[in-house]
Enzyme design. Structure first.
Site, PDB file in Angstrom:
ATOM      1  CG  HIS A   1      -7.118   4.879   1.286  1.00  0.00           C
ATOM      2  ND1 HIS A   1      -7.400   3.891   2.190  1.00  0.00           N
ATOM      3  CD2 HIS A   1      -5.858   5.253   1.553  1.00  0.00           C
ATOM      4  CE1 HIS A   1      -6.362   3.692   2.979  1.00  0.00           C
ATOM      5  NE2 HIS A   1      -5.427   4.504   2.611  1.00  0.00           N
TER       6      HIS A   1
ATOM      7  CE1 TYR B   1      10.753  -7.084 -22.116  1.00  0.00           C
ATOM      8  CE2 TYR B   1      10.818  -8.278 -20.035  1.00  0.00           C
ATOM      9  CZ  TYR B   1      11.090  -7.144 -20.777  1.00  0.00           C
ATOM     10  OH  TYR B   1      11.692  -6.060 -20.176  1.00  0.00           O
TER      11      TYR B   1
ATOM     12  CG  HIS C   1      -0.745   7.492   1.058  1.00  0.00           C
ATOM     13  ND1 HIS C   1      -1.926   8.172   1.276  1.00  0.00           N
ATOM     14  CD2 HIS C   1      -0.790   6.410   1.859  1.00  0.00           C
ATOM     15  CE1 HIS C   1      -2.638   7.542   2.198  1.00  0.00           C
ATOM     16  NE2 HIS C   1      -1.979   6.475   2.577  1.00  0.00           N
TER      17      HIS C   1
ATOM     18  CG  HIS D   1      -1.662   1.279   1.410  1.00  0.00           C
ATOM     19  ND1 HIS D   1      -2.423   1.823   0.402  1.00  0.00           N
ATOM     20  CD2 HIS D   1      -1.783   2.123   2.473  1.00  0.00           C
ATOM     21  CE1 HIS D   1      -2.984   2.942   0.838  1.00  0.00           C
ATOM     22  NE2 HIS D   1      -2.611   3.150   2.083  1.00  0.00           N
TER      23      HIS D   1
ATOM     24  CG  ASP E   1       4.719  -4.287 -21.896  1.00  0.00           C
ATOM     25  OD1 ASP E   1       4.362  -5.073 -22.785  1.00  0.00           O
ATOM     26  OD2 ASP E   1       5.545  -3.369 -22.094  1.00  0.00           O
TER      27      ASP E   1
END
Lengths: 239, 239, 239, 239
Positions: free
Chosen positions: D177, D235, D103, D101, D126
């Site tokens: 959020h 790739y 910000h 998580h 991608d």
């Protein structure tokens, strides 16, 4: 020592400029260096992070796409580089010694917006005299045949359609994807990638400040390009 | 030791502030330092990357445009600097000891947008009391005569037309090109280039947040300028 | 050793966070640290560049504006700090141990746009429960009386008019000028200045992506603020 | 040595990538590393600044939310991580070894704008084949019950409602959020957080340059995803 030592070193040095100039994060982006006499180019191995690159890890590929030196897989974009060298440098005679593909932020945004970058000022005109072209999306048929090779063909066809010459317009946006740039050397190609990112950022802010901003008058475009690149160029030092 | 050692050192130090303050990439941008008694200025050599600059590589030019010291070609913008020193410092008596040209991103964008930068706040008013003027495009005739020299004339004429004084308004945008700034010293001129870039960025975001943003009231503009630059200035330390 | 050593050290450390957190360039911005028992605060000297600051160069001022220690002129914004300490910390009893003024780019842009910053998300609500208020322009009368002192009064009056409390809303934009922030310590005040700049940047991009973006629902605002600052706060470690 | 040494080290290393990749300032953001066999995860302690983190300070939590090792309080977002591991990794069988998580600025702005991020280009394709989903605001009822746990449930329900699978769409915006991302390892989860921030920035600029920008055609999305993640992916290097 490898008989391809020079282009491997050029490719390595130029690839390391990608993170140094903040033109891509992680493993994104790749640079190749071309040897027109040998008809081969050295290119970044696929999916390897920049801090782990070495000169020896560069992969040498010929114009049929065959790996002629190196133990790693070459960049997944190798066939795009191959087409541009073959069509423009070999068949077209343009002096192209290096090609760069990045995912630099502003250039990608314009490619995603499917808009060529207008020629708003002298920063742009100092380097190319046209707008920065943007191809259409690749077609489903072409993609199905050979995606990377047809991306090269898409660029070549777009230049032909628009009457652009790769020795003069050294950069392109592939719609929905991102920029390819090139130059007389791999080093010069990375320089052009940095120029494009800066020009793309300046153009974005220009439109933000004045959505009706107009193209630089043709006589100023011509003057700036000629003073750097024309027969009577007077920018820089005598060589 | 050169009789022009002082201005060569000033020019060198100030040129090195261009990349340090991120006001241009590669070789873009140039600073000169003026000696009003000798009637000469030291300026960056053309097309040389900042890490390769030395004090000795600075080129000394007189007000007729003749190189009086130095082995390299001076900046291709030399004649623009020359006109501003001649018209403003020598003829006009303004205290101008340095001039800077950059391709800083936000200032270039406003120049490309052909918009003067409105005086939105005290960050701007702390430094100049007017908007940041933007010239028209140079005319084709003027460009054909002598591009860089006429760019200087364009700036001088625009200041006269707008009733601006170079000792107070120490920065200008040349339409489609970019910023020129100046100051009592080369060091102060680079400071003004950094101020302009920050003011241009703030103005861009201001318009984004409020497209109808209005100019700062005249009494606040005056107060901020006077507390820094007026006869009773109380900002900073006694000299 | 100075009897004001503690607040001088706090002020010095907090001032050095201004360039470290990129909240201002050159000499712009200033921080003070308050000693409520002694009724004095230590503040940055006016116009001194950050790299030249030392603990000893901090200026100690009492609440009548008299310099009680230090050889340099205090920040030109000293009287604004003074009013906030006097009205809020001394008379109002709010726990304010430090005040910061910066010219950080996005916060200044919102101040220039004369718009309070809407409370769009939890990054904002983690720190304050209101929008970031923006004062009106200072009046000509007030400015003429005592600009910096009346800037303090303008902030205090705006908080009273809007029913805001400085212990909860620890930041303000002064129209056409820029941000002031405060906190229980000088260190916390700089933290709030960095929070404000980030919140201002996020709000700018939010409006760019969705010009009709709406305020966070009140129950989420309350939850985020309470989990960090309420009587049953559970963010962080037990003290 | 702790029996949870491996996930504590993984969590520590991945948490330190948050400031290194500039995905959050101060103490904002948190990463956890999951051990599916032991049914526990190691997570950042709440409110501790990144420079003060150590491997030993990581807190180990089981899927009932009980701290099984560590002396500090775990991240206040612990219950959100817990729900995602329980619902997706344990019950759903998805290979999720880490959750992040942050910000980060642009991702938060899109969350505040309550807009899923359109799939404009190959940089996005991608990594994931869908837009970056954005949940609705959490309801007042859910928030009152258990805010962080219900944030997890909100994400899980939104994926079910939209027919998205967490093994393919490895990122989400929680309205008002900010972003949560995940991956086969904690390291991969942080990589996805950096990808999301870059994709969010590119999408913002794309809309600025062309407000009518359209989604990448489905056949190009599919091609880019498959060449990196499909059964015939080509790739990168052979494992």
């Amino acid at each position: 020592m490898s008989m391809f030592q020079t282009i491997k070193e050029q490719a390595y040095e130029a690839n390391m400029q990608i993170p140094a100039q903040k033109l891509a994060i992680y493993t994104w982006g790749n640079v190749s260096a071309f040897d027109p006499d040998a008809g081969v180019f050295a290119i970044k191995p696929s999916g390897v992070a920049y801090p782990k690159l070495t000169v020896d890890s560069m992969v040498v590929v010929d114009l049929d796409g065959k790996v002629v030196e190196g133990e790693l897989n070459p960049s997944s974009d190798t066939n795009t580089h191959l087409v541009l060298y073959k069509e423009w440098a070999v068949k077209g005679g343009a002096k192209i010694g290096g090609i760069v593909h990045t995912h630099s932020t502003y250039a990608v945004a314009w490619a995603q917006a499917q808009r060529p970058i207008p020629l708003f000022g002298t920063t742009h005109a100092d380097h190319i005299q046209s707008l920065v072209p943007c191809t259409p999306y690749i077609t489903k048929d072409a993609l199905t045949r050979n995606y990377e090779l047809e991306t090269g063909n898409l660029i070549v066809k777009h230049f032909a359609d628009e009457g652009l010459h790769p020795a003069e317009t050294t950069m392109v946006l592939v719609a929905g994807h991102g920029p390819f740039t090139w130059g007389a050397s791999a080093d010069k190609a990375v320089y052009n990638a940095a120029v494009l990112e800066e020009v793309a950022k300046m153009a974005t802010i220009t439109l933000q400040v004045n959505p009706a901003a107009t193209q630089l008058p043709a006589y100023i475009i011509d003057k700036h390009y000629q003073r750097k690149h024309g027969p009577n160029a007077y920018y820089g030092q005598k060589k």
